[in-house]
Design an enzyme around this catalytic site. Structure first.
Site: not given
Length: 435
Positions: A307, A338
């Site tokens: 990512n 997250h």
């Protein structure tokens, strides 16, 4: 092969796929002189609003409200204050939404709404754009609109100044996924004429479509293998290693497929070209570098390539601004961003320790290994160990229940991170004595 299963589309991918024709339409309209910059901003903003309502339903308000507040902060605060307040507000809002998910999953013991999960994912991406924009203004890389609200300008002038910010925070190609696009690149691409040629656009999108199709076919095969075998609850020793590796492979294939689709939408809209790149700015960085991720023998390199745009954003936002323990602070913030699920806390802490161990292990090996045959054997063994540690971390981060996390920690798979922890302690002690 079950073709219905093969072409089953995740809701986020479904809406991203639906946005692809409109991205191509936007790219085409940018070639028309009559399609002004203001019209382009409005097109992107309206598309983002429609896509948000279609994908999130009433939960779209949870994305619209912080976007409006972020623009209000940018237009009312000075360059030295805007990042602090924008960061605090955005992360506070996102954390409250994640706590709502925790309440549903852990207290009510109910599966969360799909639309709410899509909203949380979009909020995380919005946090990236808000903090990236506020950092640009704070560092002098972009012009803020501070003082705009309190000035004597008319309402239309205020809205005209705020329109690029609204459009950037909610533009539809990046609303549900995609690499982080800086505000400078976004503004330059909208105001310029750097659109894709039809032939290049067709062949590039066709190639990405074939990649996605291949990944989905492979994902179906891996899913059948995982479903037919034992789980972590009834596996034994080395069998648990196979279960972990196959399950993590399924997660990785899903990520790769989503990232390629997200990249395709951004490129189709014209935001993936080198046009609009400012001097010293990194070029367009796609999130999926599959070859490097699957062949590297270094956890630190995997971390930088996994990512990629998010890794660069975390490096800029946390790592480079930390005064002490930057690696630990970066992974701790990543766990916060997250959602702070138990598996995420454990997984990201483990990831930070593994990266630290990786630096020491490879520095030690590079100073002693001279024979190419021994180096080849070393790279092969560390590649396998890296892939298994990443699989372990991925399962820890993805699991939601404490019972599943406990099964993972008590399985034979915990041997792999423990080996790196022991080597970390030994090499750190040796380095301390040497110093």
């Amino acid at each position: 092969m079950d073709w219905l299963q093969l072409f089953f589309i995740h809701p986020v991918s479904l809406y991203q796929g639906a946005a692809l024709p409109f991205a191509l339409l936007f790219n085409y309209l940018c070639t028309k002189d009559s399609f002004s910059a203001c019209a382009r901003y409005l097109f992107l903003l309206a598309g983002g609003g429609i896509l948000a309502l279609a994908a999130m339903g009433p939960y779209a308000a949870l994305v619209f409200i912080p976007a409006v507040c972020a623009v209000a902060l940018i237009c009312s605060l000075g360059p030295q204050r805007v990042h602090r307040w924008a960061f605090l507000f955005q992360m506070s809002w996102q954390t409250l939404c994640h706590l709502g998910l925790h309440y549903t999953e852990y207290y009510l013991q109910e599966p969360p709404s799909t639309r709410f999960c899509i909203t949380l994912s979009s909020l995380m991406l919005l946090t990236q754009r808000v903090t990236s924009l506020s950092l640009d203004i704070c560092e002098g890389k972009g012009e803020g609109a501070s003082g705009g609200i309190g000035s004597s300008s008319s309402l239309s002038e205020h809205l005209g100044k705020a329109l690029p910010y609204f459009s950037y925070l909610l533009f539809f190609p990046a609303l549900l996924g995609g690499p982080l696009c800086s505000f400078q690149r976004f503004q330059a691409c909208v105001q310029g004429s750097g659109s894709l040629s039809p032939r290049h656009s067709f062949w590039a999108l066709t190639w990405r479509g074939l990649q996605i199709l291949g990944l989905e076919c492979l994902k179906v095969a891996v899913r059948r293998v995982v479903g037919a075998g034992a789980g972590l609850s009834d596996c034994r020793q080395l069998e648990c290693v196979y279960v972990m590796w196959a399950t993590a492979g399924l997660f990785k294939l899903t990520y790769y497929s989503h990232w390629i689709l997200d990249d395709s939408v951004l490129r189709a809209a014209g935001f993936g070209s080198a046009f609009g790149q400012s001097p010293g700015e990194a070029g367009y960085v796609p999130d999926a570098d599959i070859w490097t991720l699957e062949t590297t023998h270094r956890i630190s390199l995997f971390t930088r390539k996994w990512n990629q745009s998010t890794a660069l954003w975390l490096r800029r936002l946390v790592f480079q601004r930390s005064r002490g323990w930057p690696l630990l602070q970066t992974f701790a913030f990543s766990a916060w961003w997250h959602g702070l699920h138990p598996g995420q806390l454990y997984g990201f802490l483990c990831w930070a320790v593994m990266v630290k161990a990786d630096y020491l292990i490879h520095a030690f090996a590079d100073s002693f290994i001279r024979c190419w045959l021994v180096r080849l054997l070393y790279r092969t063994l560390t590649w396998a160990h890296t892939q298994l540690i990443i699989a372990y971390i991925m399962l820890a981060v993805e699991v939601r229940s404490l019972s599943s996390l406990w099964l993972l920690c008590n399985s034979f798979n915990s041997v792999f991170p423990v080996v790196y922890c022991i080597l970390l302690l030994m090499l750190a002690k040796r380095k301390y004595k040497f110093n």
